[in-house]
Design a protein around this motif. Structure first.
Motif, PDB file in Angstrom:
ATOM      1  N   ARG A 146       0.920  -1.173   0.100  1.00  0.00           N
ATOM      2  CA  ARG A 146       0.148   0.004   0.072  1.00  0.00           C
ATOM      3  C   ARG A 146       0.740   1.498  -0.013  1.00  0.00           C
ATOM      4  NH1 ARG A 146      -5.683   0.324   2.158  1.00  0.00           N
ATOM      5  NH2 ARG A 146      -5.370  -1.917   2.331  1.00  0.00           N
ATOM      6  N   LEU A 149       2.279   1.797  -3.501  1.00  0.00           N
ATOM      7  CA  LEU A 149       1.318   2.356  -4.559  1.00  0.00           C
ATOM      8  C   LEU A 149       1.665   3.868  -4.472  1.00  0.00           C
ATOM      9  CD1 LEU A 149      -1.898   0.407  -4.059  1.00  0.00           C
ATOM     10  CD2 LEU A 149      -0.875   0.578  -5.981  1.00  0.00           C
ATOM     11  N   ARG A 159       1.139  -0.602 -10.875  1.00  0.00           N
ATOM     12  CA  ARG A 159       0.019  -0.502 -10.122  1.00  0.00           C
ATOM     13  C   ARG A 159      -0.891  -1.504  -9.934  1.00  0.00           C
ATOM     14  NH1 ARG A 159      -0.302   4.520  -8.184  1.00  0.00           N
ATOM     15  NH2 ARG A 159      -2.392   3.961  -7.497  1.00  0.00           N
ATOM     16  N   THR A 163      -1.861  -3.345  -6.701  1.00  0.00           N
ATOM     17  CA  THR A 163      -3.289  -3.131  -6.311  1.00  0.00           C
ATOM     18  C   THR A 163      -3.961  -4.694  -5.719  1.00  0.00           C
ATOM     19  OG1 THR A 163      -3.411  -1.314  -7.502  1.00  0.00           O
ATOM     20  CG2 THR A 163      -5.608  -2.396  -6.840  1.00  0.00           C
ATOM     21  N   ARG A 167      -5.117  -5.745  -2.040  1.00  0.00           N
ATOM     22  CA  ARG A 167      -6.292  -5.821  -1.694  1.00  0.00           C
ATOM     23  C   ARG A 167      -6.724  -7.329  -1.432  1.00  0.00           C
ATOM     24  NH1 ARG A 167      -8.793  -7.376  -7.233  1.00  0.00           N
ATOM     25  NH2 ARG A 167      -7.381  -9.336  -6.796  1.00  0.00           N
ATOM     26  N   VAL A 288      -8.664   0.140  -3.657  1.00  0.00           N
ATOM     27  CA  VAL A 288      -7.413   0.261  -2.774  1.00  0.00           C
ATOM     28  C   VAL A 288      -6.878   1.529  -2.853  1.00  0.00           C
ATOM     29  CG1 VAL A 288      -5.171  -0.816  -2.832  1.00  0.00           C
ATOM     30  CG2 VAL A 288      -7.101  -1.996  -3.369  1.00  0.00           C
TER      31      VAL A 288
END
Ligand SMILES: [Fe+2]
Ligand SMILES: [Fe+2]
Length: 291
Positions: A146, A149, A159, A163, A167, A288
């Motif tokens: 996270r 990102l 990405r 993601t 998730r 996300v």
């Protein structure tokens, strides 16, 4: 061990896992556009970053399937949930294998520290030891992905990969909390107390591991060491502040090394709750956010 408030039965988790399995194969990585790296170092670091992810998936898959085989005779429902969970990690491993080839890397042999760690981990025998370790890994995995990102240079395929991992690992956290509670129900008396030193050791080791991962992966993910170590302490701390029935409380001294106090961990959404798990379970609906 008393049931925590709002705790769900294994059937609840099994239903979510079955829903997820149906959607798993519909999702494909879009690897059609080659990545132009800023430097060979950035590319090398990206390969190191996703190699670490690959090893975590591989270990999660193996441990989940081993415990599934152990519990199959007395709790077939739990065994099936563990198998489906392991299969999700297997699917991540497949995606990462493709992704590593796409970024011009390969699956590398582990470095000495990582190898020692996974060797020790593979020798763990009690299911509650394995699941606690795994749960803490899931938490730092979700945290790292996270953060990355937000901080890694935005490239569509990177990405997408991050993601998916963020998730799904976010769903694996409450799922492993459930597995840990079930394992402790069958464990010998005093098992929870015996996990205390492991919990403290893992918290400190995982925070320290942020230093090693910075040497290898920082040119790709751009996460500074203090940010990562603090985020690990914070997210592991919040997890067990919410799942308070385990009685895992981070040491004040350790929190202080990253500028946190125990009260900083209170008042966050309980990601281990059934409601949060339900939201995280439906892959198509999860949004996300970067940390
Ligand atoms: Fe995974
Ligand atoms: Fe996971």
């Amino acid at each position: 061990m008393p049931n925590a408030v709002g705790e769900r039965q294994t059937s609840f988790w099994l239903r979510l896992l079955k829903q997820r399995r149906e959607r798993m194969n519909e999702e494909e990585l879009d690897l059609s556009q080659p990545i132009v790296w800023d430097s060979p170092e950035e590319q090398w670091s990206a390969v190191a970053f996703f190699n670490a992810a690959f090893r975590a998936e591989e270990s999660g898959l193996r441990q989940a399937h081993e415990i599934a085989a152990d519990v199959a005779s007395h709790d077939p429902e739990l065994a099936e949930a563990l198998r489906l969970y392991g299969d999700e990690e297997g699917w991540h491993r497949e995606l990462l294998t493709k992704f590593l080839a796409y970024i011009g890397g390969e699956i590398r042999p582990m470095g000495p520290t990582t190898r020692t760690f996974y060797k020790l981990y593979a020798r763990a025998e009690r299911p509650e030891t394995i699941i606690l370790t795994n749960l803490m890994f899931e938490t730092i995995g979700a945290t790292t992905y996270r953060l990355a990102l937000r901080t890694a240079k935005p490239r569509p395929a990177v990405r997408q990969m991050l993601t998916i991992l963020t998730r799904d690992e976010s769903f694996h956290v409450p799922l492993n909390v459930h597995f840990l509670r079930r394992a402790l129900e069958r464990a010998e008396p005093g098992a929870l107390r015996r996990l205390q030193p492991l919990y403290h050791l893992l918290t400190a080791s995982l925070m320290a591991s942020a230093a090693a991962s910075r040497r290898r992966a920082k040119r790709f993910d751009n996460i500074p060491f203090p940010t990562l170590a603090r985020a690990y302490a914070e997210h592991l701390g919040r997890l067990f502040t919410n799942a308070a029935d385990f009685g895992f409380t981070p040491s004040r001294a350790l929190l202080a090394t990253v500028g946190l106090r125990r009260r900083d961990l209170v008042g966050y959404e309980d990601l281990t709750s059934a409601a949060a798990a339900e939201r995280a379970a439906d892959r198509s609906r999860v949004i996300v956010d970067a940390l």
